[in-house]
Every structure is written in structure tokens, then in C-alpha cells.
Design a protein around this motif. Sequence first.
Motif, PDB file in Angstrom:
ATOM      1  N   PHE A   5      -3.731  18.204   6.104  1.00  0.00           N
ATOM      2  CA  PHE A   5      -4.102  17.692   7.426  1.00  0.00           C
ATOM      3  C   PHE A   5      -5.360  18.383   7.961  1.00  0.00           C
ATOM      4  N   VAL A  24      -7.346   1.627  17.278  1.00  0.00           N
ATOM      5  CA  VAL A  24      -6.667   2.820  16.779  1.00  0.00           C
ATOM      6  C   VAL A  24      -7.327   3.197  15.461  1.00  0.00           C
ATOM      7  N   GLY A  27      -5.320   8.763  12.247  1.00  0.00           N
ATOM      8  CA  GLY A  27      -4.410   9.628  12.979  1.00  0.00           C
ATOM      9  C   GLY A  27      -3.102   8.984  13.360  1.00  0.00           C
ATOM     10  N   ASP A  28      -2.943   7.688  13.122  1.00  0.00           N
ATOM     11  CA  ASP A  28      -1.633   7.077  13.317  1.00  0.00           C
ATOM     12  C   ASP A  28      -1.210   6.465  11.983  1.00  0.00           C
ATOM     13  N   ASP A  29      -0.098   5.743  11.964  1.00  0.00           N
ATOM     14  CA  ASP A  29       0.371   5.201  10.687  1.00  0.00           C
ATOM     15  C   ASP A  29      -0.621   4.203  10.109  1.00  0.00           C
ATOM     16  N   ALA A  30      -1.261   3.431  10.979  1.00  0.00           N
ATOM     17  CA  ALA A  30      -2.221   2.426  10.526  1.00  0.00           C
ATOM     18  C   ALA A  30      -3.342   2.350  11.558  1.00  0.00           C
ATOM     19  N   ALA A  31      -4.432   1.734  11.189  1.00  0.00           N
ATOM     20  CA  ALA A  31      -5.542   1.532  12.129  1.00  0.00           C
ATOM     21  C   ALA A  31      -5.439   0.130  12.716  1.00  0.00           C
ATOM     22  N   GLY A 121      -9.339   5.010   8.287  1.00  0.00           N
ATOM     23  CA  GLY A 121      -8.091   5.412   7.653  1.00  0.00           C
ATOM     24  C   GLY A 121      -8.322   5.778   6.210  1.00  0.00           C
ATOM     25  N   GLY A 122      -7.224   6.108   5.523  1.00  0.00           N
ATOM     26  CA  GLY A 122      -7.337   6.456   4.116  1.00  0.00           C
ATOM     27  C   GLY A 122      -6.165   7.276   3.669  1.00  0.00           C
TER      28      GLY A 122
ATOM     29  N   VAL B  42      -4.287  -5.007  11.757  1.00  0.00           N
ATOM     30  CA  VAL B  42      -3.713  -3.694  11.472  1.00  0.00           C
ATOM     31  C   VAL B  42      -3.907  -3.428   9.985  1.00  0.00           C
ATOM     32  N   VAL B  43      -4.274  -2.205   9.623  1.00  0.00           N
ATOM     33  CA  VAL B  43      -4.549  -1.943   8.207  1.00  0.00           C
ATOM     34  C   VAL B  43      -4.192  -0.505   7.842  1.00  0.00           C
ATOM     35  N   SER B  44      -3.626  -0.334   6.648  1.00  0.00           N
ATOM     36  CA  SER B  44      -3.303   1.004   6.161  1.00  0.00           C
ATOM     37  C   SER B  44      -3.350   1.025   4.636  1.00  0.00           C
ATOM     38  N   THR B  45      -3.536   2.209   4.073  1.00  0.00           N
ATOM     39  CA  THR B  45      -3.692   2.322   2.616  1.00  0.00           C
ATOM     40  C   THR B  45      -2.892   3.506   2.085  1.00  0.00           C
ATOM     41  N   ASP B  75       3.832   1.595   6.793  1.00  0.00           N
ATOM     42  CA  ASP B  75       2.881   2.030   7.830  1.00  0.00           C
ATOM     43  C   ASP B  75       2.627   0.910   8.839  1.00  0.00           C
ATOM     44  N   MET B  79       3.921   0.475  13.174  1.00  0.00           N
ATOM     45  CA  MET B  79       3.098   0.074  14.321  1.00  0.00           C
ATOM     46  C   MET B  79       3.755  -1.075  15.090  1.00  0.00           C
ATOM     47  N   ARG B 148       2.147   6.959  17.763  1.00  0.00           N
ATOM     48  CA  ARG B 148       2.843   8.244  17.742  1.00  0.00           C
ATOM     49  C   ARG B 148       2.734   8.946  19.091  1.00  0.00           C
TER      50      ARG B 148
END
Lengths: 327, 327
Positions: A5, A24, A27-31, A121-122, B42-45, B75, B79, B148
Motif C-alpha cells: 500500500f 472515484v 483507493g476504492d474497490d473500483a473507479a 486504478g490497477g 465502473v471499472v476494476s482490474t 470489486d 460498489m 469505503r
Amino acid sequence: MADEFERICRLMEQLPPCGEEVRVGVGDDAAILQLPIDNDVVVSTDTMVEGVHFRQDTLSWADVGYKCVAASVSDIAAMGATPTSVLLSLALPASLSMDEMLNIYQGVADACHEYCVSVIGGDLVQSSQSMLTSTVLGKIDKKQALLRSGAKPGDVLFVTGHLGASAAGLKLLLTSYGMRDALDAAYVISRHRRPTARVLAGQTFLRYGVNSCNDISDGLASELNEIAKASQVRLRVEIEKIPLHHATRNVARQLGESALDYALSGGEDYELVATAPPVVYARLLPLLEAVRLPITAIGRVESGDGVVGEWPDGKLDVILATGYHHF
Amino acid sequence: MADEFERICRLMEQLPPCGEEVRVGVGDDAAILQLPIDNDVVVSTDTMVEGVHFRQDTLSWADVGYKCVAASVSDIAAMGATPTSVLLSLALPASLSMDEMLNIYQGVADACHEYCVSVIGGDLVQSSQSMLTSTVLGKIDKKQALLRSGAKPGDVLFVTGHLGASAAGLKLLLTSYGMRDALDAAYVISRHRRPTARVLAGQTFLRYGVNSCNDISDGLASELNEIAKASQVRLRVEIEKIPLHHATRNVARQLGESALDYALSGGEDYELVATAPPVVYARLLPLLEAVRLPITAIGRVESGDGVVGEWPDGKLDVILATGYHHF
């Protein structure tokens, strides 16, 4: 990487702030992205693997970061869309130092500045082989897009910039051959290390009514075949018109190789290849000249299928996805 | 992987067709999604690396494909959003057979069916170490989202399902210990191999006014600390209330380990942890009971910072991101 982190926080400090469309970010679960209501979402992803797409003697860590983002942005550019955001997954050995990781992010930051995108994100995981995956999101007016499938008989076939320089740069980096002209070497190596995604060109193509477009990531031969197949047309290429920079010609000559082969099969130029009615092409020519991104007509679209290369003496070759092959 | 395109075509045949929001799917430079105009993106990887996130004796190739998609969907679920599309980057050794690749895609297809998402793009490259990156896009009503950072003093702290089963399954797979109860073993191993992303729960939480939410990918201790930090509150957890499945307890007992440790530090349960005003929690309880996804109150939100664990005898522990530590 126990301090994952903390590392991510330090890495993120390298990056430019997020654009206004980011509701967003990291820093959160998803953008969450808020795009204009008359826009659709465009998205593409690219992975670079050490030992396959780069080696530590061909690209610096900063180049790796830059190029991974630029490659994905190039896909967005080829649709005529506007890139907005990047997700970056890094799989890196535990032995990589914080400085090396910061260098990757410095390259990512350079690409973010150049293409006006932000990292939203990433993921950061441990691996034995270094691998980067960049996913770029973009926006485009609803019901608009440059597709591979839109080429029409009668269209002019054209490309942006010069081709083959990236392959020439790579070849030069992989040989110990002392280049006579340092300027030529610097040019082709910089095209390999820091290719330019043609965002403005793609957007202009879309606005002015270009019929089909592809970015040149795998070599011109492969991309032409993709357009021909998707559009169910034949592309006829005047081989001598394929634009090769004099530096690329010089490097190829010194290495005893063919600059044309670099252009057709080398890949990673990230220029655009497109087709448009002659009247559209005529309008584009001065426009792109004005922003110093020349476009060059290299052939035309016909009824039929496949890709045909035409030499000045009238001889014809069939150009397969892997390069040109004599009949 | 000379026949990369052919391989991709065969792999794609495994997958369900694209949803109506997909304007352009696999096969062009980028994909285009048309979301409802009152929705945000919404997007996450997530990346999974062989030897780090899985081994061939812990997950089948189909499980790897399934789990990589489920982890990213989780993820999106956290959200309160609706997943729609997946991009899948595969970096795989040349030695991997076509059947093994098809198995990965079978697992991806299983996840696509389960979560009503479609694969709209990706990349397929060669590597020495197997690595999968899944990027999931989803949609959510504008200006909505479970973050969060929304926890408020007075909120009930609660989780979905049972925790620690995935870690118990992994431990069992990594030991040669013969389990007395095959049903217990099958349960915890299935939670490790095919975790369920809680999409419906997340959507319900958002609709009913839950204040904060996180998915439990790194263990409850880590996720609680993230909520506490992002919301600038203290979370007080009644340790005995953390829901542990009897199979998880049995496996832990036989391995001489602590089921509670699995829940706090094990990770990969992909349940949700959330906070809501008591009146909201009371409304959610029967709703989620009705769809057989129990939620369990495990504590409350207070002013302050950090995460405090409370034992039945009144003793207090501070719970750090890595697990619980005695004062």
C-alpha cells in the motif's frame, strides 16, 4: 512486497491528478467515470512481458511504463476516440527496487501527460517475470467510431507518419553494430522506445469521414489484411509509396536488411492506416500537414479480397499478414 | 503461438454472446460500450500469477479463469454496481496446450454466465510464468456508489455469508492431510476454487442506503482497516460474531489452526463487509435471508480510529490490517 500500500501511494505521487470525469479514482474497490451523456465508452488492453516485448537492454523501466500506456492509447486513437483513463496492473519481481518501480511510474506519468489521461486504478502483484498490463478507457460520440470494417472500393489507402522505424531501432539495439550516423540511430531508437499514439489524427479522421482505420502495432502487412478481411475488400498497395524515414533506410542498409520488411512485418510503429473517399483524403492532407503529421497515400481499395502489392515495374505480390510473399 | 488469431477465435467460441450494451466487441482495436445515459462507468482490474495466486495443484485451469473474472466482478459488486463486460489479458507459456487454454476459457465462460457479463476484449501474449489480468466494467446510476469512506458512528457493521472458508480450502489443498469429513473438505475447497462475487447483495445494499462497503479479498482485518481509515471512524468488532462455517471450523481444528485467523487474515472470500444505520440493517436482514445470502452483524461504528476486537470476556484487541494483535 509487504509494504504494497505504501509503495502504491509513493508510486501514485508520480502521476498527474485525475481529470474531471473521474468520480472515484484509485483507493476504492473500483473507479467510477462520469462521461458526457452523449458519449459511449471505449476500452482496450495491452500486456507487455519482459523477454518478449522488452529486455532491460532495449527499454529502460521508464520506457516500459511509457510504451505500455502508449500502446493501449493507440488502440483508442485508432477508433477516433478520446482517451481519458488508465488502469495499470504491474506484476514485478520482489527484487525490483523502489527506484526501478518509480522509474516505471515516471514513464507512465510521461504518457499520462502526453495523452491527457489519468491512472484511476490497477493492481500490484509479485511475479518472477516482469509484466505490465495497461487498460485504457476513452470516450466517443454515440454511434460514432472508426472501424476496420468500413473500407469501401474507391477509397484512398493511406498511413500517418513513417513506418519501420521502431523495428529498425530494435534491430540496432539488439546488435553491437556501431552506427556511422548517431542521429539516425537516435531517431529509430526513440521511435522504438517512445512511440507516439496518433490520438489527434484518429479524432480528425473520424470527424472528416474516414471509412476505416487500424493502428499499426503488428506491422503494416498484418493490419492491411485485417482491414481487407473485416471490410471484405481488396487493398492494392503501391509498395514504393510506403513512407520510410531516411534514418530507417540508412540503418537497414548498414545492417544489411530491408527497411520495407521493417515497415511490413516489424510492428510497434503505432501509426494509423486508414481508408477514405478521395475527397476526404484531399481535405485531410493539408490539415494534418499543418500539425506536422504528414499522411501518405499508399494505394487504394478495390472489390475483391486480400492485399496486393504493386511494384513500379508492374510486378504484383500478394501481401500476407506476415509480410509480402511472391506469387 | 504463431496461430494467435486462430486460437483467439477458438477460445472466443467458448464464451456467451455479448449483451445489448456492446456496440463493438472483440475484433477491432478497442471495444465500445453504450451504457444508459443516466449511468456512470465502473471499472476494476485484478491480476493472478501462477506460483503466487495459484498453483496447478490448487486450482484447475478452469478455476483460474473463473476466479480471475470473479475477483474483478467482486470489486464491482462492492460498489453496488452492475458488471457488464470483461477484458481478459492472458500471458501464457508456449508449452500450454490448446486444451488447457480452452479450459481457462471454459472457466471464464462459467463466470460470464454466472455474472451476466461478456468478454469484449483482451490480449494473448507469451510468457514463461502464467498470468491472467481481468478488467471488469460495470454500470451504476449517476452519483450513486458504495464507498469505503461512508461509514458513520452508530452504523451496524456486518458481513455477507461466512468467512475464512477460502483460506481453509487453500490450507487443505497445500497439505496432504486426509480429511475425515469429505463434505467439509469439498465445501472449503469449492469456496477457494469458485468464490462467489456478491453482486445482488451489493446492489441491494446500495438501494437500501448502506453507508460503506468493501469486498473481502485480503482478509477481514485488512478490509476493516480500510473502511476505518477511509471513513475516519473506529470499527468495534465482536470477535465471536464473525460468521465461520462449521466446515471451516472443522478443517481448522484438524489442521491445528485457527478458523478465526483464516477469516481475519486469509483473504479471497469475496464476501462483502459493510456498515449501515440500524434501521437499514433491519430491513436488509429478511431481504437477504429470502435469497439465501445471510448477513451477520459483527459490530458497530464509533467515533475514533482503528479497528478494535472485543472478546466475550470483555478483553479488547487492536486488529491491524495483517490480523489481530494483542495490546
